[in-house]
Design an enzyme around this catalytic site. Structure first.
Site, PDB file in Angstrom:
ATOM      1  N   LYS A   1      56.463 -22.858 -47.704  1.00  0.00           N
ATOM      2  CA  LYS A   1      55.956 -22.086 -46.574  1.00  0.00           C
ATOM      3  C   LYS A   1      54.404 -21.865 -46.883  1.00  0.00           C
ATOM      4  O   LYS A   1      53.923 -21.438 -47.778  1.00  0.00           O
ATOM      5  CB  LYS A   1      56.371 -20.717 -46.355  1.00  0.00           C
ATOM      6  CG  LYS A   1      56.403 -20.201 -45.048  1.00  0.00           C
ATOM      7  CD  LYS A   1      57.106 -18.731 -44.962  1.00  0.00           C
ATOM      8  CE  LYS A   1      56.834 -18.226 -43.515  1.00  0.00           C
ATOM      9  NZ  LYS A   1      57.650 -16.876 -43.622  1.00  0.00           N
TER      10      LYS A   1
HETATM   11  O1  G3P Z   1      58.313 -14.142 -41.754  1.00  0.00           O
HETATM   12  C1  G3P Z   1      57.132 -14.153 -40.712  1.00  0.00           C
HETATM   13  C2  G3P Z   1      57.575 -13.205 -39.412  1.00  0.00           C
HETATM   14  O2  G3P Z   1      59.062 -13.366 -39.030  1.00  0.00           O
HETATM   15  C3  G3P Z   1      56.960 -11.883 -39.686  1.00  0.00           C
HETATM   16  O3  G3P Z   1      57.489 -10.777 -38.856  1.00  0.00           O
HETATM   17  O4  G3P Z   1      57.806  -8.605 -37.564  1.00  0.00           O
HETATM   18  O5  G3P Z   1      56.206  -9.026 -39.884  1.00  0.00           O
HETATM   19  O6  G3P Z   1      55.670  -9.793 -37.473  1.00  0.00           O
HETATM   20  P1  G3P Z   1      56.879  -9.386 -38.362  1.00  0.00           P
END
Ligand code: G3P
Length: 217
Positions: A83
């Site tokens: 990633k």
């Molecule tokens: O892994 C990336 C993403 O899914 C993060 O989500 O909820 O931290 O905005 P969030």
């Protein structure tokens, strides 16, 4: 549509993998910190639980550092997906890694133009963050629609991986638009199976069945 779980919690991953519905896993530095585990150890363990891609994020900001870290990470297991951040250095690293056959997930995407660049750099997955987009007053799903349109216009093979998913409606909308993958926290994925009318119907069937005094044997 593929379902990935967005967590580094090994117990949660094993629980969801047992449903047969889990296609992959995504992690990020915040989720690794939350797990309290060693990054390389936990990624290797997750790769043994699921067959599909397991996204593991590098933390270097420059292309040479990213490639150095990616080289360590991709040796952990054949299903590791490196990633990388959506920066010019991240895109350079993406081009190099995918040309060598390594899967790459380009993350922190907040615009359709960024997604266009990731596709041109040969990304396996692009991760637009819908929840964080909603948080600042824009409809994250507009972004998914735009990326779908652009990728279809040019037949890009990069898969749209909807990230920062907060609730089942995000998943419904992503499926209607035709996103390739969603990644969501374990609780959101489990909630997809729930409906109060299912629970009520089940209670009624159980009560009526009990009246018959029968057993299925
Ligand atoms: O892994 C990336 C993403 O899914 C993060 O989500 O909820 O931290 O905005 P969030």
């Amino acid at each position: 549509m593929k379902f990935f779980v967005d967590t580094a919690d090994v117990a949660e991953i094993a629980d969801l993998a047992a449903t047969g519905l889990l296609d992959g896993v995504t992690t990020n530095p915040s989720l690794i910190a939350k797990s309290g585990r060693n990054f390389l150890e936990v990624v290797k363990e997750i790769c043994g639980i699921v067959e599909g891609p397991v996204s593991a994020e590098v933390v270097a900001m420059d292309v040479d550092g990213m490639l150095r870290e990616a080289d360590i990470v991709r040796k952990l297991a054949p299903n590791v997906c490196v990633k990388l951040p959506l920066t010019l250095d991240g895109l350079k690293a993406c081009r190099k890694l995918t040309s060598e056959g390594t899967q790459v997930n380009v993350t922190l995407c907040f615009s359709a133009n960024q997604a266009l660049l990731a596709a041109k750099a040969g990304a396996t997955f692009i991760s637009p963050f819908v929840g964080r987009h909603d948080d600042v007053g824009f409809d994250g799903m507009d972004l998914i629609e735009d990326i779908r349109l652009i990728y279809d216009n040019y037949d890009f093979a990069t898969q749209i991986l909807v990230a920062s998913v907060r609730h089942p409606i995000h998943i419904l909308q992503a499926a209607k638009i035709g996103a390739d993958v969603v990644t969501a926290p374990p609780a959101v994925l489990k909630n997809l199976a729930k409906h109060p009318l299912t629970d009520r119907g089940l209670e009624q069937f159980a009560a009526d069945w009990a009246k018959t005094g029968q057993v299925i044997a």
